[in-house]
Write an enzyme that holds these catalytic residues in place. Sequence first.
Site, PDB file in Angstrom:
ATOM      1  N   GLY A 194       0.979  -1.174   0.024  1.00  0.00           N
ATOM      2  CA  GLY A 194      -0.409   0.046  -0.128  1.00  0.00           C
ATOM      3  C   GLY A 194       0.593   1.425  -0.215  1.00  0.00           C
ATOM      4  CG  ASN A 195      -0.185   4.768  -1.281  1.00  0.00           C
ATOM      5  OD1 ASN A 195      -1.212   5.468  -0.574  1.00  0.00           O
ATOM      6  ND2 ASN A 195      -1.461   3.808  -2.678  1.00  0.00           N
TER       7      ASN A 195
END
Length: 386
Positions: A194-195
């Site tokens: 993810g980020n």
Amino acid sequence: MARVLVGVTGGIAAYKACELVRLLVKGGHEVVPLVTPGAERFVRAETFFALARLSPSDDLYVHLTRADLLVVAPLTANTLAKLAHGEADNLVAEAALAHRGPVLLAPAMNPRMWAHPATQANVEAVRSRGAAIVGPGEGETAEGEWGLGRMAEPEQIYARCRELLGETDSLAGREVLVSAGGTREPLDAVRFLGNRSSGRMGVALAEVSRRRGADVTLLAANLTVPPPPGVEVVETPTAEAMLEAALARRGADLVLMAAAVADYRPVERVDAKRPKDERTWQVELEPTHDVLQSLGERRTNGQVLVGFAAETGPDGLARAREKLSRKRVDLVVYNDVARADIGFDSDENEVVLVTASGERRIEKAPKDRIAATIVDTAEELLRERA
Ligand code: CTP
């Protein structure tokens, strides 16, 4: 939908405040009525709660609810004096001290009271601190005198509320597609790549567009902030889901792609949780489809596409400029995500708006103000395309 505190103080014009509450509710806003005992001599608090579609609150601190706007209508000379001096001995005066945001006051009183230098000095005091005043108007007062002192009409007060809330009809009838948050690409049943995107910027853009009358769809990728009310929310947790949802709505007049979409995803997705062992875990990644570029390739006449470039380093701006042509978009909003004071988890941002005709730096500001400037620019581009 904005949350509006409506203060009602003791004057015969309290009956007109009922209409103001009705207009605000009809306009899709959440209204919290704050009715002083003086106002209750004219209209019962229950009336306002019923119009606001609320049950009377036993919350002791309802007046301290965070809100987008405080409007006091009618505002008596007495409560005006309290506001001017920062007193806090009624619900409305307390709310005014605690409220951060726009304040709209609709005074109503006897014309001689209004004209008195003490009242006028109080008006100046609250105005100098940023309060907006609507009215009073000229006419016959309840006690049969003629002069300046009648509360402004509810429609006029409502129009000023809309202005202060940044509401216009400039995007009425327009479809706006906004993406927000960050996609998560599953590695197995519990892990993902993810980020750090929170979704704040996209949510602010959706909110601004809705306040300007647009039909807004928000593609929500794992938001850490609540989506704004009044917009259609489509959950798009992965790049693939985002692509599918975006292509299904590719006819939108304006697309604001604020989401951080993963550029790569694991080739192999394990459905169960991968048990831990002592070996290394090698993950092969494959590129995802670029959602914005896919929309750019299919763009329709008159449509405006806005991309975001979260970059680091000195040549970030040049890369943002390059994205403008590569992704065939009309505006790229560049921000330097290496800076700790703006971007990802911050409420503030500082961006450069890159269009074919040049660049414009927007100084550091809260994300909702940055969002308003981005939508202003997008609206200019929409007008140019028309
Ligand atoms: N974007 C997208 N789909 C992707 C990746 C990005 O639609 N799979 C969009 C983002 O929403 C953003 C813009 O493209 O509006 C820029 O994303 P960014 O990751 O900064 O750019 P990339 O094209 O991936 O370029 P690079 O990472 O090489 O700088």
